[in-house]
Design an enzyme around this catalytic site. Structure first.
Site, PDB file in Angstrom:
ATOM      1  N   GLU A 126     -13.573  40.756   7.445  1.00  0.00           N
ATOM      2  CA  GLU A 126     -13.866  39.364   7.796  1.00  0.00           C
ATOM      3  C   GLU A 126     -12.616  38.524   7.697  1.00  0.00           C
ATOM      4  O   GLU A 126     -11.655  38.915   7.042  1.00  0.00           O
ATOM      5  CB  GLU A 126     -14.879  38.784   6.789  1.00  0.00           C
ATOM      6  CG  GLU A 126     -16.124  39.598   6.701  1.00  0.00           C
ATOM      7  CD  GLU A 126     -16.973  39.252   5.484  1.00  0.00           C
ATOM      8  OE1 GLU A 126     -16.679  38.250   4.807  1.00  0.00           O
ATOM      9  OE2 GLU A 126     -17.915  40.008   5.233  1.00  0.00           O
ATOM     10  N   LYS A 128     -10.442  35.547   6.202  1.00  0.00           N
ATOM     11  CA  LYS A 128     -10.388  34.831   4.924  1.00  0.00           C
ATOM     12  C   LYS A 128     -10.159  33.361   5.274  1.00  0.00           C
ATOM     13  O   LYS A 128      -9.078  32.976   5.739  1.00  0.00           O
ATOM     14  CB  LYS A 128      -9.269  35.374   4.041  1.00  0.00           C
ATOM     15  CG  LYS A 128      -9.259  34.734   2.676  1.00  0.00           C
ATOM     16  CD  LYS A 128      -8.315  35.467   1.756  1.00  0.00           C
ATOM     17  CE  LYS A 128      -8.295  34.928   0.338  1.00  0.00           C
ATOM     18  NZ  LYS A 128      -8.478  33.524   0.150  1.00  0.00           N
ATOM     19  N   ASP A 130      -9.548  29.490   4.931  1.00  0.00           N
ATOM     20  CA  ASP A 130      -8.713  28.751   3.987  1.00  0.00           C
ATOM     21  C   ASP A 130      -9.264  27.338   3.790  1.00  0.00           C
ATOM     22  O   ASP A 130      -8.768  26.369   4.356  1.00  0.00           O
ATOM     23  CB  ASP A 130      -7.275  28.701   4.511  1.00  0.00           C
ATOM     24  CG  ASP A 130      -6.309  28.324   3.414  1.00  0.00           C
ATOM     25  OD1 ASP A 130      -6.728  28.263   2.246  1.00  0.00           O
ATOM     26  OD2 ASP A 130      -5.128  28.089   3.732  1.00  0.00           O
ATOM     27  N   TYR A 237     -20.336  33.468   3.871  1.00  0.00           N
ATOM     28  CA  TYR A 237     -19.889  34.857   3.920  1.00  0.00           C
ATOM     29  C   TYR A 237     -20.377  35.742   2.780  1.00  0.00           C
ATOM     30  O   TYR A 237     -19.986  36.888   2.666  1.00  0.00           O
ATOM     31  CB  TYR A 237     -18.366  34.932   3.986  1.00  0.00           C
ATOM     32  CG  TYR A 237     -17.659  34.027   2.982  1.00  0.00           C
ATOM     33  CD1 TYR A 237     -17.801  34.204   1.621  1.00  0.00           C
ATOM     34  CD2 TYR A 237     -16.825  33.001   3.429  1.00  0.00           C
ATOM     35  CE1 TYR A 237     -17.158  33.403   0.718  1.00  0.00           C
ATOM     36  CE2 TYR A 237     -16.169  32.183   2.527  1.00  0.00           C
ATOM     37  CZ  TYR A 237     -16.341  32.381   1.173  1.00  0.00           C
ATOM     38  OH  TYR A 237     -15.706  31.572   0.280  1.00  0.00           O
ATOM     39  N   LYS A 324      -3.591  39.066   2.453  1.00  0.00           N
ATOM     40  CA  LYS A 324      -3.175  37.722   2.859  1.00  0.00           C
ATOM     41  C   LYS A 324      -2.022  37.770   3.851  1.00  0.00           C
ATOM     42  O   LYS A 324      -1.095  38.571   3.705  1.00  0.00           O
ATOM     43  CB  LYS A 324      -2.804  36.897   1.628  1.00  0.00           C
ATOM     44  CG  LYS A 324      -4.061  36.533   0.835  1.00  0.00           C
ATOM     45  CD  LYS A 324      -3.773  35.732  -0.385  1.00  0.00           C
ATOM     46  CE  LYS A 324      -3.659  34.275  -0.144  1.00  0.00           C
ATOM     47  NZ  LYS A 324      -3.585  33.489  -1.383  1.00  0.00           N
ATOM     48  N   CYS A 418      29.096  17.234  -9.768  1.00  0.00           N
ATOM     49  CA  CYS A 418      27.980  16.479  -9.200  1.00  0.00           C
ATOM     50  C   CYS A 418      28.427  15.804  -7.902  1.00  0.00           C
ATOM     51  O   CYS A 418      29.434  15.088  -7.900  1.00  0.00           O
ATOM     52  CB  CYS A 418      27.504  15.431 -10.201  1.00  0.00           C
ATOM     53  SG  CYS A 418      26.257  14.336  -9.505  1.00  0.00           S
ATOM     54  N   CYS A 421      28.372  11.834  -8.812  1.00  0.00           N
ATOM     55  CA  CYS A 421      29.232  11.156  -9.792  1.00  0.00           C
ATOM     56  C   CYS A 421      30.432  12.000 -10.203  1.00  0.00           C
ATOM     57  O   CYS A 421      31.273  11.541 -10.975  1.00  0.00           O
ATOM     58  CB  CYS A 421      28.418  10.761 -11.028  1.00  0.00           C
ATOM     59  SG  CYS A 421      27.876  12.172 -12.004  1.00  0.00           S
ATOM     60  N   CYS A 436      23.418  18.046 -13.371  1.00  0.00           N
ATOM     61  CA  CYS A 436      24.456  17.070 -13.691  1.00  0.00           C
ATOM     62  C   CYS A 436      24.081  16.507 -15.059  1.00  0.00           C
ATOM     63  O   CYS A 436      23.003  15.924 -15.208  1.00  0.00           O
ATOM     64  CB  CYS A 436      24.480  15.963 -12.633  1.00  0.00           C
ATOM     65  SG  CYS A 436      25.439  14.554 -13.198  1.00  0.00           S
ATOM     66  N   CYS A 442      24.969   8.830 -13.909  1.00  0.00           N
ATOM     67  CA  CYS A 442      24.915   9.354 -12.541  1.00  0.00           C
ATOM     68  C   CYS A 442      23.985   8.483 -11.685  1.00  0.00           C
ATOM     69  O   CYS A 442      22.780   8.408 -11.952  1.00  0.00           O
ATOM     70  CB  CYS A 442      24.431  10.802 -12.570  1.00  0.00           C
ATOM     71  SG  CYS A 442      24.201  11.498 -10.938  1.00  0.00           S
TER      72      CYS A 442
HETATM   73  S1  IVH Z   1     -16.189  36.834  -0.534  1.00  0.00           S
HETATM   74  C1  IVH Z   1     -17.201  37.648  -5.126  1.00  0.00           C
HETATM   75  N1  IVH Z   1     -15.368  36.356   1.873  1.00  0.00           N
HETATM   76  O1  IVH Z   1     -11.408  33.356  -0.921  1.00  0.00           O
HETATM   77  C2  IVH Z   1     -16.256  37.087  -4.149  1.00  0.00           C
HETATM   78  N2  IVH Z   1     -14.469  35.030   0.125  1.00  0.00           N
HETATM   79  O2  IVH Z   1      -9.333  33.955  -2.868  1.00  0.00           O
HETATM   80  C3  IVH Z   1     -16.954  36.584  -2.965  1.00  0.00           C
HETATM   81  N3  IVH Z   1     -12.893  33.316   0.905  1.00  0.00           N
HETATM   82  O3  IVH Z   1     -13.228  32.429  -3.754  1.00  0.00           O
HETATM   83  C4  IVH Z   1     -16.040  35.987  -2.007  1.00  0.00           C
HETATM   84  N4  IVH Z   1     -13.037  33.781   3.048  1.00  0.00           N
HETATM   85  O4  IVH Z   1     -13.470  31.017  -1.611  1.00  0.00           O
HETATM   86  C5  IVH Z   1     -15.257  36.020   0.591  1.00  0.00           C
HETATM   87  N5  IVH Z   1     -14.783  36.044   4.080  1.00  0.00           N
HETATM   88  C6  IVH Z   1     -14.681  35.701   2.816  1.00  0.00           C
HETATM   89  C7  IVH Z   1     -13.836  34.641   2.387  1.00  0.00           C
HETATM   90  C8  IVH Z   1     -13.754  34.351   1.024  1.00  0.00           C
HETATM   91  C9  IVH Z   1     -12.481  32.979   2.146  1.00  0.00           C
HETATM   92  C10 IVH Z   1     -12.427  32.632  -0.310  1.00  0.00           C
HETATM   93  C11 IVH Z   1     -13.455  32.398  -1.368  1.00  0.00           C
HETATM   94  C12 IVH Z   1     -12.908  33.085  -2.570  1.00  0.00           C
HETATM   95  C13 IVH Z   1     -11.457  33.089  -2.289  1.00  0.00           C
HETATM   96  C14 IVH Z   1     -10.698  34.124  -3.074  1.00  0.00           C
END
Ligand code: IVH
Length: 700
Positions: A126, A128, A130, A237, A324, A418, A421, A436, A442
């Protein structure tokens, strides 16, 4: 590493990680990139594994970063009193272990193979997302509760705000379970983020650094009606396996989509590491075309029975891992390097770049951090360099393109004196930066300290870089206390000052005498004492005398104050020059006591949400504080719930139109002040229309 050195580094890392975790989760204003944060966390994990005698259950390696504000804290964005009730999570809300390396994803898959020992399983891959995590509860199909992650054990109840987010159903449809808990992320799409920042800049409010901070700040707004205008979205999710009867995670999410819940379509089931890698490769590029921010891929074991077998660590599930993405990069030419001296004397090399587009903005300057970093990169003027944006707005240089180097490119020489000064620079052993040491002489340090003191989050005095420069050059101020001795006559003798601007400055100076102790403490500029530490110290000690009398051991008893911070505070408050400064500031009428809790000065505005627009005799932030101090709420946009619009000079036409349409009264500053009890109002009563703010503080 020796045991003693390891202990020092462990303490230092814990302090850095705690402070940055607070900046990220509570203040929504990170100053470190995720990549750096993760790298420091990994370093700490490594040291704790090598020196288990120093491991501790409250180390950041074992705890989920907390978004909970301290009790009675203020909302960082609006300055309003934090109004959220904290409630326990039914199942702890954990984090994910993460990596930037495909090798570690392979190891994750191999570990799962071994642990599941022949049981067939698949992976759900999936995006991630942000944003900021949310946990929704539906009872009999009705949305009854929404909690933030908080510290993982309990979260802030933001139900009313979440009801205003488009796409989150109030009522489920179809064959939903009677009791459902589902988790996901609140996001701010790029388009809404850009619009919000444009509006904030027009209102002279600090823009958000990125959509994640904007989403998180917006979710914690005090007024749900304002949340409705922020254009937030949600994607879900995760349904805790304990609460459903499905066989797999993907079945549970498919069912959730059928009940009308927002679930991402970009999920894929993968059978092996090759398919996982293909998914990662695809989204590494394709994510740039998504309308919202993603920072990686999450890989979860799909079968719930397998998830149960693998279980959890204290911080994250063993059945999932996040890969990541590295931050987006741009490549451009390095034109020259400036060496900037900060208020602490630290010298920072700053690169001037050929302008280049990066994640939606044009970048012309970037930090090179310190001399070590320059040496590590082996950087030369004329090189083509890679620039990245971390968590903050200021980008940094992360590498060079060796292919582009010309034969005569010269290695820059880090100054040994520096640049301001001329004092020879010094470097403490444990520090990466050159300093410095000429603190009192300064000019850059003196001006830097003044700028910090007047800044919005400190004393909020109407003065920016140009004004501070004028005061310094005219010999009017070298220390904060000098500011309070400046007369109107002296101001009028400076170029460009008129009666009105001088009065506005003096009014803001007067108003600063009401600034709570915690912000005065922050304004003093003690090294390592940021806003949050200042708040904690003010609450713990109550006044400056008790703080100054504390031993380093007593300082260490304060939550999150480690040895480095304790030493810095103690040294600052034992330097005669600082004590003299404090005495002068105290004589000028500044507040050096009070827990800084937001006790209402009166209840004159209780129950009223007031929207402000235009310029007043005090800054807009001070005006909002005034509203809150009298029991009111400061709203961001006009809605049916707005009690009235408080209009200064040049109010926004859009807001005026909306008031007319909804029949909301518009009142001026004088009428507003007449509503408040006398003698409890900082700033001058509104006289003639004041000029717009003098200037804003801009580093880059
Ligand atoms: S599953 C038990 N799925 O990433 C953990 N988290 O860095 C369940 N996040 O705290 C989380 N996309 O806020 C899951 N597809 C995804 C996600 C996701 C973003 C976030 C979530 C988590 C954080 C961890």
């Amino acid at each position: 590493m020796e045991e003693k050195a390891a202990k020092i580094r462990i303490d230092e890392l814990r302090e850095i990680l705690r402070e940055n975790s607070r900046r990220y989760y509570v203040d929504n204003a990170p100053t470190m990139s995720d990549f750096e944060f993760d790298a420091l966390m990994h370093e700490l994990e490594g040291l704790e594994a090598a020196f288990p005698q120093f491991d501790s259950p409250d180390s950041p390696t074992h705890r989920v970063g907390s978004d909970l504000d301290s009790p009675l804290g203020t909302n960082a964005e609006s300055g309003a009193r934090q109004g959220f009730v904290q409630r326990p999570h039914r199942y702890p809300m954990l984090s994910l272990s993460n990596t930037y390396s495909i090798g570690e994803i392979e190891e994750f898959a191999a570990r799962a193979d071994r642990a599941l020992d022949g049981i067939p399983f698949s992976y759900s891959c999936e995006l991630k997302f942000d944003g900021t995590a949310i946990c929704l509860t539906y009872r009999d199909g009705k949305l009854v509760q929404a909690l933030t992650r908080g510290d993982g054990v309990q979260g802030d109840d933001v139900t009313e705000n979440v009801r205003r987010i488009a796409g989150i159903p109030q009522q489920l449809r179809g064959d939903y379970p009677a009791d459902l808990e589902i988790r996901g992320e609140i996001l701010m799409p790029y388009e809404a983020f850009d619009a919000l920042n444009r509006e904030r800049e027009a209102q002279e409010e600090a823009p958000f650094a990125n959509p994640r901070n904007a989403a998180s700040g917006s979710l914690k707004l005090i007024d749900p009606e304002e949340v409705a205008h922020r254009g937030l979205m949600c994607t879900l999710y995760h349904i805790p396996a304990e609460s459903v009867t499905f066989d797999s995670h993907s079945q549970a999410l498919d069912a959730a989509a059928g009940w009308g819940l927002p679930v991402s379509d970009e999920r894929r089931l993968c059978r092996n590491i090759e398919e996982i890698k293909a998914y990662i490769d695809h989204w590494d590029q394709a994510r740039k075309f998504l309308p919202f921010a993603t920072d990686g891929i999450v890989i979860k074991i799909n079968e719930l029975s397998c998830q149960r077998m693998l279980g959890y660590t204290a911080k994250s599930p063993r059945w999932a891992v996040a890969y990541k993405f590295k931050a987006e990069q741009a490549c451009t030419e390095l034109l020259s390097i400036d060496y900037q001296v900060g208020r602490t004397g630290a010298v920072t090399p700053v690169a001037n770049l050929a302008p280049v587009q990066l994640s939606g903005t044009v970048v012309k300057r970037a930090t090179l951090n310190n001399a070590d970093q320059m040496a590590l990169l082996d950087i030369r003027v004329g090189d083509w360099v890679f620039v990245e944006k971390g968590g903050e707005i200021i980008p940094k240089i992360t590498g060079i393109d060796p292919e582009h180097r010309s034969a005569d490119a010269e290695r820059p020489i880090f100054p040994d004196r520096c640049p301001d000064c001329g004092t020879p620079l010094v470097k403490a052993e444990a520090e990466a930066k050159w300093f410095c040491p000429n603190q009192d002489g300064c000019p850059m340090q003196i001006k830097g300290r003044l700028l910090h003191f007047v800044s919005r989050k400190a004393m909020d005095i109407l003065a920016g870089e140009m004004t501070v420069e004028q005061f310094y050059s005219a010999g009017l101020a070298t220390t904060a206390a000098d500011l309070y001795a400046i007369s109107k006559y002296q101001l009028l003798s400076l170029e460009g000052w008129q009666d009105r601007s001088a009065q506005r400055f003096l009014d803001s100076l007067e108003a600063s005498k009401q600034v709570p102790f915690e912000r005065v403490l922050y304004a003093l500029g003690i090294r390592y004492v940021g806003e949050t530490t200042a708040k904690t110290l003010a609450r713990h000690f109550g006044d400056i005398d008790s703080l100054a009398a504390a031993t380093q051991e007593q300082l260490l008893e304060v939550g999150d104050v480690g040895e480095v911070i304790a030493k810095s505070i103690w040294e600052f408050l034992h330097a005669p020059a600082h004590l003299e400064q404090i005495a002068r500031l105290r004589a000028a009428g500044l507040r050096f006591e009070g827990a800084g809790q937001d006790v209402a000065v009166s209840e004159a505005l209780a129950g009223k949400t007031i929207v402000i627009s235009g310029n007043f005799s005090i800054s807009r932030d001070q005006m909002k504080e005034l509203i809150v101090a009298h029991g009111g709420k400061a709203g961001a946009s006009v809605s049916a719930k707005t009690a009235f619009l408080l209009a200064g000079s040049k109010p926004g036409p859009e807001k005026l139109r909306k008031c007319e349409k909804l029949g909301i009264p518009v009142i001026d500053e004088a009428a507003f002040r007449a509503m408040l009890p006398e003698g409890k109002q900082p700033g001058a009563p509104a006289a003639a229309a004041p000029e717009p703010a003098v200037e804003e503080l801009t580093l880059f």
